[in-house]
Design an enzyme around this catalytic site. Structure first.
Site, PDB file in Angstrom:
ATOM      1  N   GLU A  20      -5.800  -8.064  -0.437  1.00  0.00           N
ATOM      2  CA  GLU A  20      -6.473  -7.775   0.839  1.00  0.00           C
ATOM      3  C   GLU A  20      -7.920  -7.416   0.568  1.00  0.00           C
ATOM      4  OE1 GLU A  20      -4.836  -4.840   3.518  1.00  0.00           O
ATOM      5  OE2 GLU A  20      -2.799  -5.586   3.212  1.00  0.00           O
ATOM      6  N   GLU A  23       0.803  -1.223   0.000  1.00  0.00           N
ATOM      7  CA  GLU A  23       0.000   0.000   0.000  1.00  0.00           C
ATOM      8  C   GLU A  23       0.840   1.279   0.000  1.00  0.00           C
ATOM      9  OE1 GLU A  23      -3.042  -0.315   3.023  1.00  0.00           O
ATOM     10  OE2 GLU A  23      -3.977  -2.012   2.016  1.00  0.00           O
TER      11      GLU A  23
HETATM   12  O1  IFM Z   1      -4.869  -3.240   8.688  1.00  0.00           O
HETATM   13  C1  IFM Z   1      -4.705  -2.654   7.452  1.00  0.00           C
HETATM   14  C2  IFM Z   1      -3.497  -3.211   6.748  1.00  0.00           C
HETATM   15  O2  IFM Z   1      -2.340  -2.996   7.488  1.00  0.00           O
HETATM   16  C3  IFM Z   1      -3.314  -2.594   5.387  1.00  0.00           C
HETATM   17  N1  IFM Z   1      -4.541  -2.614   4.633  1.00  0.00           N
HETATM   18  C4  IFM Z   1      -5.736  -2.171   5.264  1.00  0.00           C
HETATM   19  C5  IFM Z   1      -5.930  -2.900   6.571  1.00  0.00           C
HETATM   20  C6  IFM Z   1      -7.235  -2.447   7.247  1.00  0.00           C
HETATM   21  O3  IFM Z   1      -7.171  -1.095   7.547  1.00  0.00           O
END
Ligand code: IFM
Length: 444
Positions: free
Chosen positions: A355, A170
């Site tokens: 994710e 990210e």
């Molecule tokens: O917990 C985070 C993760 O570290 C990165 N992506 C989003 C998740 C939820 O906020």
């Protein structure tokens, strides 16, 4: 709903279902000789993290990993996505390695493989070693070399058993959220710092990819987060604001790596603050990757903020049902980004949803954790993924965020994303209803 009305057999042959987590959020950074990080000092500063919490113990995955991997394998997962802590491996960020840190990941990876799962590693999921932060962190161009050296150290030790690796999780959070919005470490709100981080993050990504390629590492990916953004109102100012937000959030990093350029309006706003010579760096930034990972959770309705300055956005609350962190549930957004990435810059590269998941106010009731809202969320998003596959998009895997409840950064431990409940006093793990629903779906 307690059942996921889907089954593995509806997905293409070889499709990977995985569970995801990250080092600082789960391991317990205080164990095993890890060096300090900017998340430790950010969390030690009053007001930055709910209840003054931090990642020093987290889920104590450092000691509980065999149990956690057993639970994941029993659920039927094919893959385990985790991150490696830079400061655990090289406490100062550069120089001497911590053998206990490398040994930990060595054992973890053997444990993942022994349970028949594939290790999907990430090299940076946000905890920057403090000595590097002291030298300017992501604002310092040298971070590209520090990061490449770290990638080299890690891959020399575990690269032979890694199924796949992504350098940075990210990039938007690493650069914009942390240097412009000030919500994550190092907590800056400065446009010059932001412009530098926005460039050095993709530069370091490219340097790490090249270092790993030099070792013969295969299956290297790029993982970015995406947020569906729509104008909050129909006026021109809202449309312009939403478009700019989209460029900064959804297009900056992808466009840098895959198209060799930054989106025009976002660049215009940052141009005066960019580091000298940035235009010459795209050969490194755009080094080929083998797959693209999409992290997707929600959508935002955006309009222009009161100052009219670059980056001044105002978020307007939308009408859709929300998760426990107030994020609207908008599964169509996942299909939107699978299509966008596939059509605009994948050029045939496979995609993964690296994710996806939701925060829910979960607690045990008579030994069970009834998180039915999460089951619906997962079902809706997996159905959108199937629509993408049906339209010819090459999606190879889906990772639920997250396996365990964990340290949700500035929101601390109260916001629970796991399919397995963690009691942070006893460290007891209790699989939630969503765990059992997934287990059933993966077995059919
Ligand atoms: O917990 C985070 C993760 O570290 C990165 N992506 C989003 C998740 C939820 O906020």
């Amino acid at each position: 709903m307690t059942v996921l009305k889907l089954s593995r057999s509806q997905f293409p042959a070889g499709f990977q279902f995985g569970a995801a987590g990250s080092s600082y959020q789960t391991e317990g950074h205080g164990f095993g000789g890890a060096g300090g990080t900017h998340w430790d000092s950010f969390a030690a500063t009053p007001g930055n993290v709910a209840n003054g919490e931090n990642g020093s113990i987290a889920c104590d995955h450092y000691h509980h990993w065999p149990q956690d991997l057993d639970l994941a394998a029993e659920c039927g997962f094919d893959a385990w996505r985790f991150s490696i802590s830079w400061a655990r491996v090289i406490p100062d960020g550069y120089g001497a390695a911590n053998s206990a840190g490398l040994d930990f990941y060595d054992r973890l990876i053997d444990g993942i493989c022994a349970r028949g799962m594939k290790p999907f590693a990430t090299l940076y999921h946000w905890e920057l070693p403090s000595p590097l932060a002291d030298r300017g962190g992501w604002m310092n161009r040298d971070i590209a070399d520090w990061f490449a050296d770290y990638a080299d150290t890690v891959m020399r030790r575990i690269g032979d058993r890694i199924h796949s690796v992504a350098p940075i999780n990210e990039p938007w959070c690493v650069a914009w959220l942390s240097h412009f919005m000030g919500l994550h470490a190092p907590g800056l709100r400065d446009i010059r710092a932001t412009a530098r981080a926005m460039h050095h993050v993709p530069l370091a990504h490219g340097a790490a990819v090249q270092a790993m390629r030099a070792l013969g590492q295969k299956n290297i990916g790029l993982v970015a987060n995406f947020e569906r953004v729509l104008p909050a109102f129909a006026d021109a100012a809202s449309c312009r604001a939403a478009d700019l937000y989209d460029q900064i959030y959804n297009r900056w990093f992808l466009s840098a790596v895959r198209l060799g350029e930054y989106p025009a309006d976002a660049l215009a706003g940052l141009a005066a603050h960019m580091p000298a010579g940035w235009e010459q760096d795209f050969a490194q930034i755009s080094t080929d990757v083998d797959w693209i990972g999409i992290n997707y959770y929600t959508r935002k309705l955006i309009t222009a903020g009161p100052t009219g300055m670059f980056g001044d956005f105002r978020e307007v609350e939308g009408p859709l049902p929300k998760t426990d962190v107030g994020w609207e549930i908008h599964s169509e957004g996942l299909l939107h980004f699978l299509k966008m990435v596939w059509e605009e810059c994948a050029r045939g590269l496979p995609l993964y949803v690296t994710e996806n998941g939701m925060a829910n106010a979960d607690f045990p009731v008579a030994g069970a954790v009834p998180d039915n809202a999460r089951i619906s969320y997962l079902q809706d998003h997996l159905r959108q993924l199937l629509r993408a596959v049906g339209s010819g998009i090459d999606v190879r895997g889906y990772f639920v965020w997250s396996f365990l409840d964990n340290f949700e950064w500035s929101l601390g431990y109260a916001k629970r994303f796991g399919i397995v409940h963690v009691d942070f006093d006893s460290m007891r793990r209790t699989p939630k209803a969503s765990y059992f629903a997934l287990r059933q779906a993966l077995s059919r």
